[in-house]
Design a protein around this motif. Sequence first.
Motif, PDB file in Angstrom:
ATOM      1  N   LEU A  44      21.293  48.804  70.538  1.00 14.31           N
ATOM      2  CA  LEU A  44      22.457  48.136  69.977  1.00 14.31           C
ATOM      3  C   LEU A  44      22.948  48.912  68.762  1.00 14.31           C
ATOM      4  CD1 LEU A  44      21.603  44.312  70.204  1.00 14.31           C
ATOM      5  CD2 LEU A  44      22.662  45.825  71.908  1.00 14.31           C
ATOM      6  N   VAL A  45      24.230  49.250  68.771  1.00  9.52           N
ATOM      7  CA  VAL A  45      24.878  49.957  67.662  1.00  9.52           C
ATOM      8  C   VAL A  45      25.719  48.934  66.916  1.00  9.52           C
ATOM      9  CG1 VAL A  45      26.393  51.868  67.023  1.00  9.52           C
ATOM     10  CG2 VAL A  45      24.923  52.066  69.047  1.00  9.52           C
ATOM     11  N   ILE A  51      30.177  53.164  65.417  1.00  8.76           N
ATOM     12  CA  ILE A  51      30.972  52.847  66.601  1.00  8.76           C
ATOM     13  C   ILE A  51      32.237  53.702  66.642  1.00  8.76           C
ATOM     14  CG2 ILE A  51      32.420  51.026  67.624  1.00  8.76           C
ATOM     15  CD1 ILE A  51      30.150  49.072  66.954  1.00  8.76           C
ATOM     16  N   VAL A  52      32.886  53.873  65.495  1.00  4.56           N
ATOM     17  CA  VAL A  52      34.053  54.758  65.445  1.00  4.56           C
ATOM     18  C   VAL A  52      33.653  56.174  65.860  1.00  4.56           C
ATOM     19  CG1 VAL A  52      35.731  55.838  63.906  1.00  4.56           C
ATOM     20  CG2 VAL A  52      35.282  53.380  63.718  1.00  4.56           C
ATOM     21  N   GLY A 304      24.551  49.599  73.635  1.00  5.41           N
ATOM     22  CA  GLY A 304      25.396  48.423  73.486  1.00  5.41           C
ATOM     23  C   GLY A 304      26.275  48.613  72.259  1.00  5.41           C
ATOM     24  N   VAL A 305      27.571  48.761  72.462  1.00  3.27           N
ATOM     25  CA  VAL A 305      28.523  48.951  71.367  1.00  3.27           C
ATOM     26  C   VAL A 305      28.920  47.559  70.872  1.00  3.27           C
ATOM     27  CG1 VAL A 305      30.707  50.006  70.686  1.00  3.27           C
ATOM     28  CG2 VAL A 305      29.330  51.056  72.504  1.00  3.27           C
ATOM     29  N   VAL A 306      28.358  47.150  69.738  1.00  2.54           N
ATOM     30  CA  VAL A 306      28.490  45.754  69.308  1.00  2.54           C
ATOM     31  C   VAL A 306      29.692  45.621  68.372  1.00  2.54           C
ATOM     32  CG1 VAL A 306      27.293  43.722  68.459  1.00  2.54           C
ATOM     33  CG2 VAL A 306      25.984  45.565  69.508  1.00  2.54           C
ATOM     34  N   LEU A 307      30.860  45.421  68.971  1.00  2.00           N
ATOM     35  CA  LEU A 307      32.094  45.288  68.210  1.00  2.00           C
ATOM     36  C   LEU A 307      32.027  44.125  67.226  1.00  2.00           C
ATOM     37  CD1 LEU A 307      34.673  45.737  71.121  1.00  2.00           C
ATOM     38  CD2 LEU A 307      33.719  47.500  69.624  1.00  2.00           C
ATOM     39  N   ALA A 308      31.413  43.033  67.647  1.00  2.00           N
ATOM     40  CA  ALA A 308      31.339  41.850  66.789  1.00  2.00           C
ATOM     41  C   ALA A 308      30.566  42.134  65.517  1.00  2.00           C
ATOM     42  CB  ALA A 308      30.686  40.697  67.550  1.00  2.00           C
ATOM     43  N   ALA A 309      29.554  43.000  65.598  1.00  2.49           N
ATOM     44  CA  ALA A 309      28.791  43.376  64.405  1.00  2.49           C
ATOM     45  C   ALA A 309      29.597  44.315  63.524  1.00  2.49           C
ATOM     46  CB  ALA A 309      27.473  44.029  64.809  1.00  2.49           C
ATOM     47  N   ALA A 310      30.272  45.278  64.130  1.00  2.00           N
ATOM     48  CA  ALA A 310      31.082  46.228  63.363  1.00  2.00           C
ATOM     49  C   ALA A 310      32.193  45.517  62.609  1.00  2.00           C
ATOM     50  CB  ALA A 310      31.674  47.278  64.294  1.00  2.00           C
ATOM     51  N   ASN A 311      32.745  44.477  63.209  1.00  2.00           N
ATOM     52  CA  ASN A 311      33.848  43.758  62.585  1.00  2.00           C
ATOM     53  C   ASN A 311      33.408  42.836  61.458  1.00  2.00           C
ATOM     54  OD1 ASN A 311      35.989  44.911  63.950  1.00  2.00           O
ATOM     55  ND2 ASN A 311      35.866  43.472  65.652  1.00  2.00           N
ATOM     56  N   LYS A 329      44.039  45.342  54.417  1.00  2.00           N
ATOM     57  CA  LYS A 329      44.178  45.842  55.779  1.00  2.00           C
ATOM     58  C   LYS A 329      43.246  47.024  56.022  1.00  2.00           C
ATOM     59  CE  LYS A 329      47.611  47.306  59.203  1.00  2.00           C
ATOM     60  NZ  LYS A 329      49.038  47.602  59.457  1.00  2.00           N
ATOM     61  N   LYS A 330      42.284  46.804  56.898  1.00  2.00           N
ATOM     62  CA  LYS A 330      41.360  47.858  57.317  1.00  2.00           C
ATOM     63  C   LYS A 330      41.196  47.748  58.832  1.00  2.00           C
ATOM     64  CE  LYS A 330      38.905  48.221  52.941  1.00  2.00           C
ATOM     65  NZ  LYS A 330      37.592  48.169  52.248  1.00  2.00           N
ATOM     66  N   PRO A 331      40.941  48.858  59.508  1.00  3.91           N
ATOM     67  CA  PRO A 331      40.961  48.834  60.974  1.00  3.91           C
ATOM     68  C   PRO A 331      39.748  48.130  61.581  1.00  3.91           C
ATOM     69  CG  PRO A 331      40.348  51.013  60.186  1.00  3.91           C
ATOM     70  CD  PRO A 331      40.712  50.217  58.977  1.00  3.91           C
ATOM     71  N   HIS A 332      39.991  46.988  62.229  1.00  2.00           N
ATOM     72  CA  HIS A 332      38.918  46.385  63.008  1.00  2.00           C
ATOM     73  C   HIS A 332      38.796  47.122  64.343  1.00  2.00           C
ATOM     74  CE1 HIS A 332      41.639  44.433  65.851  1.00  2.00           C
ATOM     75  NE2 HIS A 332      42.359  43.950  64.842  1.00  2.00           N
ATOM     76  N   VAL A 333      37.729  46.822  65.083  1.00  2.00           N
ATOM     77  CA  VAL A 333      37.506  47.494  66.360  1.00  2.00           C
ATOM     78  C   VAL A 333      37.460  46.482  67.513  1.00  2.00           C
ATOM     79  CG1 VAL A 333      36.383  49.546  65.431  1.00  2.00           C
ATOM     80  CG2 VAL A 333      35.000  47.504  65.924  1.00  2.00           C
TER      81      VAL A 333
END
Length: 394
Positions: A44-45, A51-52, A304-311, A329-333
């Motif tokens: 899990l990442v 992730i970026v 596992g690309v964990v978008l919810a964690a990155a956000n 404003k910062k870029p969510h994934v």
Amino acid sequence: MDTISENFAATIDLNDLWNDPYPIYERLRKEAPVAFVPAANRYLVTRHADIVELERKPEIFSAHEANSLMIRVMGHTMIRKDGAAHKRERTACEPALRPGVVKNKWIPTFQAIVDELIDGFEKDGAVDLFDRFAGPCASLSLIAMLGLKDVDQKDLRVWSQAMMDATGNYADDPKVWRRSDEAAAGVDAALDVTIPYLQAHPDESLISCMLHAEDPLSREEISANVKVIIGGGLNEPRDAIATGAYALLKNDEQRSRVEADPALWRKVFEETVRWVSPIGMYPRQTAIDTELAGVPLPAGSRIGVVLAAANRDESVFEDADRFDIDRPKKPHVAFGGGPHFCLGAWAARAQVGEIALPTLFSRLKNLRLDESDPVRFGGWVFRGPLNLPARWDA
């Protein structure tokens, strides 16, 4: 990764992730941002920067995963392909989802759907908005965008949930496989009706675009891609509608400002999908030996690309667990990144942020949560509210 972190990763339970993944993600980001989790059988990442980085290297972190659950459920979809094969299928779909088509074709469609749904329950004064509004809104909108014929919105919701459950069926539950097989058969039966019609009557729908592309997609390719679109294209806007409504109903100050200034609905949408990302995780697989965040990853490693964690990464989003439309404003994934950036992003922003949420709050006077029935959230591969009981002055 030290022994303590390894031990923690080994103790992670899928049920705990389903109930509330965020405390687990927070610890992983701090201690083991790339961690092998046996329960998920993948690394899990969880950090935004990692992730970026991996999304910038599709030649290393491949979308084509061996023994993919998605391929098992849906067939070989475009989002499990790389390079030219992925681009060909994505290009066939793009005309239906371009900003101009969304504005001129789909926004009026979304508005008509939303108004008709609210007409159906406005006098009741109390309903579960997840079941009566968010789900049907997403389903009816997707039926229109796909161009499906003779499909009931309730059936599409059942099919979507069954297939999405199966793509996260890491516990190998046979009941989940059976439901997903039934759903896939339902989609194929609908395509048997829809494809001949759209071959003779082309329109701006997704299936029509696949059929009439410069390099048309095969029946097998259409089937796989329609199934994956039914998954993400229904669950994501459904859960974003319900989550966004819940967030504002729990925050009187932000709600009053949004209702006074409709331009803020755009911020509501972006903060909603950052705060509770409807697509919480998707898979990748390493094509060669590599490393990420200092962790060696042999070729064939399942990621596992964990978008919810990155956000909710504290290094990017201050006080990340809080819903805040004033957030810098910062870029969510939430829509992923790289070549696989969400194809339906423009449509989702319009459907949820421009039509569904503004219309809901403007038409239902004194809209409020029904405190007698608490709102429940669930999921980690996909996450959102399971109910949204509400009242208003009918």
